[in-house]
Design a protein around this motif. Structure first.
Motif, PDB file in Angstrom:
ATOM      1  N   ASN A   1      53.484  31.401  47.107  1.00  8.05           N
ATOM      2  CA  ASN A   1      53.829  32.286  45.987  1.00  8.05           C
ATOM      3  C   ASN A   1      54.388  33.628  46.456  1.00  8.05           C
ATOM      4  OD1 ASN A   1      53.039  30.483  44.004  1.00  8.05           O
ATOM      5  ND2 ASN A   1      50.906  31.133  44.069  1.00  8.05           N
TER       6      ASN A   1
ATOM      7  N   TYR B   1      57.748  35.668  44.965  1.00  5.19           N
ATOM      8  CA  TYR B   1      57.587  36.497  43.762  1.00  5.19           C
ATOM      9  C   TYR B   1      56.989  37.854  44.126  1.00  5.19           C
ATOM     10  CZ  TYR B   1      56.072  37.883  39.058  1.00  5.19           C
ATOM     11  OH  TYR B   1      55.862  38.561  37.880  1.00  5.19           O
TER      12      TYR B   1
ATOM     13  N   TYR C   1      59.662  39.931  45.774  1.00  2.00           N
ATOM     14  CA  TYR C   1      60.587  40.425  44.742  1.00  2.00           C
ATOM     15  C   TYR C   1      60.001  41.651  44.039  1.00  2.00           C
ATOM     16  CZ  TYR C   1      62.849  40.820  40.205  1.00  2.00           C
ATOM     17  OH  TYR C   1      63.470  41.322  39.094  1.00  2.00           O
ATOM     18  N   ASN C   2      58.749  41.550  43.600  1.00  2.00           N
ATOM     19  CA  ASN C   2      58.129  42.655  42.861  1.00  2.00           C
ATOM     20  C   ASN C   2      57.974  43.906  43.714  1.00  2.00           C
ATOM     21  OD1 ASN C   2      57.736  42.271  40.140  1.00  2.00           O
ATOM     22  ND2 ASN C   2      55.904  41.029  40.398  1.00  2.00           N
TER      23      ASN C   2
ATOM     24  N   TYR D   1      64.649  34.625  46.815  1.00  2.00           N
ATOM     25  CA  TYR D   1      64.940  33.620  45.783  1.00  2.00           C
ATOM     26  C   TYR D   1      65.317  32.275  46.401  1.00  2.00           C
ATOM     27  CZ  TYR D   1      66.906  31.570  41.537  1.00  2.00           C
ATOM     28  OH  TYR D   1      67.178  30.736  40.472  1.00  2.00           O
TER      29      TYR D   1
ATOM     30  N   GLN E   1      62.245  30.595  47.298  1.00  2.00           N
ATOM     31  CA  GLN E   1      61.585  30.073  46.100  1.00  2.00           C
ATOM     32  C   GLN E   1      62.182  28.733  45.663  1.00  2.00           C
ATOM     33  OE1 GLN E   1      59.019  31.068  44.262  1.00  2.00           O
ATOM     34  NE2 GLN E   1      59.290  29.745  42.482  1.00  2.00           N
TER      35      GLN E   1
ATOM     36  N   PRO F   1      62.114  38.732  36.593  1.00  2.00           N
ATOM     37  CA  PRO F   1      61.162  37.976  37.419  1.00  2.00           C
ATOM     38  C   PRO F   1      61.062  36.503  37.042  1.00  2.00           C
ATOM     39  CG  PRO F   1      59.967  39.191  35.733  1.00  2.00           C
ATOM     40  CD  PRO F   1      61.423  39.567  35.590  1.00  2.00           C
TER      41      PRO F   1
ATOM     42  N   TYR G   1      61.172  33.153  39.213  1.00  2.00           N
ATOM     43  CA  TYR G   1      60.059  32.774  40.093  1.00  2.00           C
ATOM     44  C   TYR G   1      58.968  32.039  39.311  1.00  2.00           C
ATOM     45  CZ  TYR G   1      62.509  35.985  43.130  1.00  2.00           C
ATOM     46  OH  TYR G   1      63.493  36.593  43.882  1.00  2.00           O
ATOM     47  N   MET G   2      59.283  31.642  38.086  1.00  2.00           N
ATOM     48  CA  MET G   2      58.303  31.013  37.189  1.00  2.00           C
ATOM     49  C   MET G   2      58.784  29.653  36.712  1.00  2.00           C
ATOM     50  SD  MET G   2      57.466  34.419  34.957  1.00  2.00           S
ATOM     51  CE  MET G   2      57.076  35.985  35.780  1.00  2.00           C
TER      52      MET G   2
END
Length: 603
Positions: A165, A168, A171-172, A233, A236, A514, A517-518
């Motif tokens: 994970n 993500y 990214y944040n 990304y 991901q 975001p 990433y989900m």
């Protein structure tokens, strides 16, 4: 002009959320973490290698529910503390420490699903007959059977969950902690800039020179980080492709749709029909904005303009209660009680501060009340955002009262329906209570520029772009910053045609959300709003009957598929009709805005 952002320690506490509703002290949090570890060890010791009878399966799952509840509370507590201040080192350390513990717990409990998958269907069916509480969990396991990996592989993947994970998290951190946007200057005057300030304030600024200068400065800073975020990304999507292949899916898209219980047809329909049929309506709306604001050439940086920027009401947090309660009271006293508690018991974090997550969200940990993050800008448009997040809160509050922890969360295809439904109820309420043409135009244009633009344009264009990314990944390719920029620009140009100039910087929009990433999340906003639009029409036509049906849908939580939940609400999403009806509804609203504009101008 936007105010300079405060440090978290300097904001007014009464407008922050109160996480002591989850844990009153740090010691209580740490004790709960230990309790979760203890329960995990007990489940592992007692049941590992022994889940071969219906009785053993149900006894194990009864204890697993308790572990889930404890880990949900600790996970939410650590995450929410970080969400309001990404710069707080102590909160970050707590989050990372818990993440490692959670990965260990997840790894040690992975045997539960793996062992149940290995037993015969007859045993699983017997276990389902014996336990209503565990039936939903067990049915989902039966669905996963053909895609399950060897138990030791599942255990290894669970142990690696924190690492898997990390894109993500990277990214944040990049977006909220590392990017320093500084200031930008227009005509010798300096203006503050940050991710939050741009998305909450400058994007809506009606002074074209300032708005476009902010967009240019914002884009310049994004561009400096494009390769880092593209790298995160790519990691991901490559991870998702690898997992899809391991589990026997031909496509990463099929793999990501599987947990949503949605067919490829439902997914493609949302993207293809909206791209084709909604674009002409939104181009008409863009031309109206261009005319109202006297813009020579409409650009991507101008699309968030208000139809009537001088009319938007300023509104305090306290004043918002009247509108929120007035609009949502139709859902009944029990629902209204949830709304009142949200204000009175500090379920909502309203303040703006450095390091706070952008946008808005609702987190609803099982065993505690929901928590809502929003950045209140004293503008009436935030009332729609708050109504939206309270839709999630009311949904999960009711679901958790009526379902156990295994059965509260519906498919992501449906999850945005209750939130967008509340936006529709807010619009209906304001249209009924206001007779001023300017106010009516403001309400309708808010529905287009906020509710429908956000869900049917912003997120839909994300979904179209995302689908193109996955096509490349499915074909064995990779995506770098240049590719992502190209794909995003092509998507924007296809939707807006020659009505809107896709100016430099617009292609970097993929860096702002975001949602990538989900999984396949962006398209679900339009899916949820399609259901909400149809149900809100039922409410206007049928009143209490439609509202009662809707309340039952909310209480059902995750016990039914998206198609079944929509059917409960009186909507058949297996056909094109609801989506085409919704697009027509959007077109009608835009026509009414144009008509009201002519009426106002001719007065």
């Amino acid at each position: 002009m936007p105010k300079v952002l405060l440090e978290r320690k300097d904001v007014d506490e009464k407008f922050t959320w109160d996480l002591t509703a989850i844990f009153k002290t740090e010691e209580e949090f740490e004790q709960t973490v230990k309790e979760a570890q203890k329960f995990t060890a007990e489940v592992e010791d007692k049941f590992k290698g022994k889940l071969n009878t219906a009785e053993a399966i149900n006894e194990c799952l009864n204890r697993l529910r308790k572990v889930y509840q404890l880990t949900t509370l600790t996970g939410s507590y650590s995450y929410l503390a970080v969400a309001v201040d990404q710069t707080n080192v102590e909160n970050q350390e707590r989050r990372m420490k818990l993440s490692n513990i959670s990965s260990d717990i997840e790894s040690r409990l992975s045997f539960v699903e793996s062992e149940i998958i290995e037993v015969s269907e007859d045993v699983i069916k017997e276990a389902i007959e014996q336990s209503v509480e565990n039936a939903g969990y067990l049915r989902e396991i039966m669905r996963k059977k053909e895609h399950a990996l060897h138990p030791e592989v599942e255990k290894a993947l669970s142990a690696l969950s924190s690492t898997l994970n990390s894109p993500y998290q990277i990214y944040n951190r990049t977006k909220l902690a590392d990017m320093d946007f500084g200031t930008f200057t227009v005509d010798g005057k300096e203006y503050p800039l940050s991710f939050g300030l741009f998305e909450d304030e400058w994007e809506y600024e009606h002074d074209t020179k300032i708005r476009r200068a902010a967009f240019e400065a914002f884009s310049k800073k994004l561009r400096e980080y494009q390769h880092t975020i593209a790298g995160a990304y790519q990691t991901q999507v490559q991870k998702e492709k690898t997992m899809a292949t391991l589990r026997g899916f031909d496509s990463v898209i099929d793999s990501l749709l599987f947990p949503q219980e949605v067919t490829r047809d439902l997914y493609n329909r949302q993207i293809d029909l909206i791209m084709e049929h909604l674009a002409p309506h939104m181009r008409k709306f863009a031309k109206l904005l261009q005319k109202i604001h006297g813009i020579e050439e409409m650009t991507f940086a101008d699309l968030k303009l208000n139809v009537d920027p001088d009319f938007e009401l300023e509104i305090s947090v306290e004043e918002s209660k009247k509108y929120i309660e007035g609009a949502l009271s139709v859902l009944g006293d029990d629902y209204l009680e949830v709304i009142k508690r949200a204000y009175d018991e500090r379920w909502i974090d309203f303040v703006q501060n450095k390091g706070k997550s952008t946008g808005a969200f609702c987190s609803s940990p099982y065993g505690a009340h929901p928590f809502i993050l929003i950045s209140w800008t004293e503008r009436m448009r935030e009332v729609f955002v708050l109504a939206h997040e309270l839709g999630h809160a009311g949904h999960f509050y009711l679901a958790q009262q009526n379902q156990n922890i295994f059965d509260t969360r519906p498919s992501t295809y449906f999850v945005e329906a209750p939130s967008t439904m509340n936006e529709m109820l807010m619009a209906n309420y304001l249209m009924k209570t206001m007779d001023n043409p300017r106010m009516k135009r403001w309400v309708l244009s808010s529905m287009i520029s906020r509710t429908y633009y956000h869900n049917f344009v912003t997120h839909l264009l994300e979904a179209h772009y995302q689908r193109e990314v996955y096509k490349i990944i499915d074909g064995g390719g990779s995506v770098q910053a240049a590719t992502l920029n190209k794909l995003k620009k092509e998507t924007l140009e296809k939707f807006w045609g020659d009505t809107v100039k896709i100016n430099e910087g617009a292609e970097l929009t993929w860096m702002r959300q975001p949602h990538y990433y989900m999984g396949l999340y962006p398209y679900t906003y339009s899916a949820g709003l399609t259901i909400a639009t149809e149900v809100s029409k039922r409410v206007l036509n049928e009143g209490k009957v439609a509202l009662d049906d809707w309340k039952e849908v909310l209480k059902a939580g995750g016990t039914k598929t998206p198609v079944e939940l929509a059917q409960m609400a009186g909507v058949d999403i297996t056909t094109d009709k609801p989506l085409l009806n919704t697009i027509e509804h959007i077109g009608n609203i835009i026509d009414e805005i144009i008509s009201l504009t002519e009426e106002i101008e001719n007065r």
